[in-house]
Design an enzyme around this catalytic site. Structure first.
Site, mmCIF file in Angstrom:
data_model
loop_
_atom_site.group_PDB
_atom_site.id
_atom_site.type_symbol
_atom_site.label_atom_id
_atom_site.label_comp_id
_atom_site.label_asym_id
_atom_site.label_seq_id
_atom_site.Cartn_x
_atom_site.Cartn_y
_atom_site.Cartn_z
ATOM 1 N N ASP A 134 38.675 41.042 32.577
ATOM 2 C CA ASP A 134 39.520 41.061 33.654
ATOM 3 C C ASP A 134 38.912 42.239 34.606
ATOM 4 O OD1 ASP A 134 41.158 39.210 32.472
ATOM 5 O OD2 ASP A 134 42.478 40.958 31.544
ATOM 6 N N LYS A 135 39.640 42.268 35.979
ATOM 7 C CA LYS A 135 39.101 43.118 36.759
ATOM 8 C C LYS A 135 39.351 44.578 36.369
ATOM 9 C CE LYS A 135 40.276 44.613 41.429
ATOM 10 N NZ LYS A 135 41.236 44.553 42.566
#
Length: 306
Positions: A134-135
């Site tokens: 995920d970012k």
């Protein structure tokens, strides 16, 4: 348009004269990519232009390049490279960095940075992530340098041992536990996941490392609590469901610090306190067993007073 090297090999001298298609099939290349190579590949044999119908002999130097399907811009980035060989690149991704461009974010992603690095180091490769983070999750990611290598990971069903560091809100009472709840999409949301009997199987093993008390006013419902406990845990993944660790721990009542999507608070840290700190696997191209570690990032260390 830049081209990426897909195949660069010296055909073994014991090999009899063979068709291009036969040679390509032996290189762990998917049928889809073989079709692209046949239609759009730039082929040379011993430095001379060749075609798909050119016969290949023992001792020949075969080189095939292909323009990438999607050309990303290059962005200079301070990459923390943990490991590199001729087939893969392992990077400690910082929090806040997307893996690759989206319809709204075109620059500043890991893909842009890796392609810039390839240009600077004179490597004709593409961006082929073996897995994603995920970012706002930091830690180890593996990038295959060619689609051939990526396909080899898939074809050989490479097993990864993944260990994540996480900091959760609350006191996890057990020293170790196994969470074995299926995970699926949360009704009405395209982003959130939840534990649901109609989801896909998901298993996370959790080991408690330390507990930390902090004095900080936090709004919980209508009350303000000033004394909070955070638990530092390590999680071993046996499946790779979207948001798996975040969903599993939140389901038990211990959301990750900073994970406001699943019930955590931003007062401690401005992103979910999750870090992919250990990765072990066998490289399908070399059969070498590789163990990688990425140190805990500064924002998580601060929470633990390290």
């Amino acid at each position: 348009m830049k081209t990426a090297t897909i195949i660069d090999l010296i055909v073994h001298t014991d090999v009899h004269t063979q068709s291009m298609n036969h040679i390509i099939k032996q290189q762990h290349i998917s049928q889809r990519l073989r079709r692209r190579l046949k239609n759009d590949g730039i082929i040379t044999i011993n430095g001379q232009p060749a075609t798909w119908d050119t016969l290949v002999h023992g001792g020949d130097h075969l080189l095939i390049r292909l323009a990438p399907e999607q050309e990303f811009s290059r962005t200079q980035m301070d990459l923390e490279i943990i490991y590199e060989d001729k087939y893969i690149l392992a990077i400690n991704k910082p929090a806040g960095v997307l893996m690759h461009p989206t319809s709204t974010v075109r620059d500043g992603t890991l893909a842009n940075g890796v392609l810039y690095y390839y240009d600077e180091t004179k490597q004709a490769h593409d961006f082929h992530p073996i897995h994603r983070l995920d970012k706002d999750t930091s830690g180890l990611v593996i990038i295959a340098k060619t689609s051939v290598v990526q396909h080899a990971f898939d074809k050989q069903r490479t097993k990864f041992q993944k260990v994540y560091d996480a900091i959760v809100e609350g006191t996890v009472p057990s020293q170790s536990l196994t969470i074995n709840y299926p995970i699926g999409r949360k009704p009405g949301s395209i982003i959130e996941r939840c534990c649901t009997l109609i989801g896909k199987p998901a298993r996370t093993d959790v080991t408690v490392l330390t507990h930390h008390s902090i004095s900080q006013p936090i709004q919980i419902g209508n009350n303000v609590s000033t004394q909070q406990v955070l638990t530092y845990v390590q999680c071993v993944l046996y499946t790779g469901r979207t948001h798996q660790i975040r969903v599993h721990l939140s389901h038990l009542g211990f959301p990750l610090a900073g994970d406001d999507l699943y019930g955590g608070h931003l007062d401690y840290i401005r992103r979910q306190a999750l870090h992919a700190g250990y990765l072990a696997f066998t490289n399908p191209m070399t059969q070498e067993y590789i163990e990688l570690r990425a140190p805990l990032p500064k924002d998580m260390k601060r929470l633990l007073h390290l």
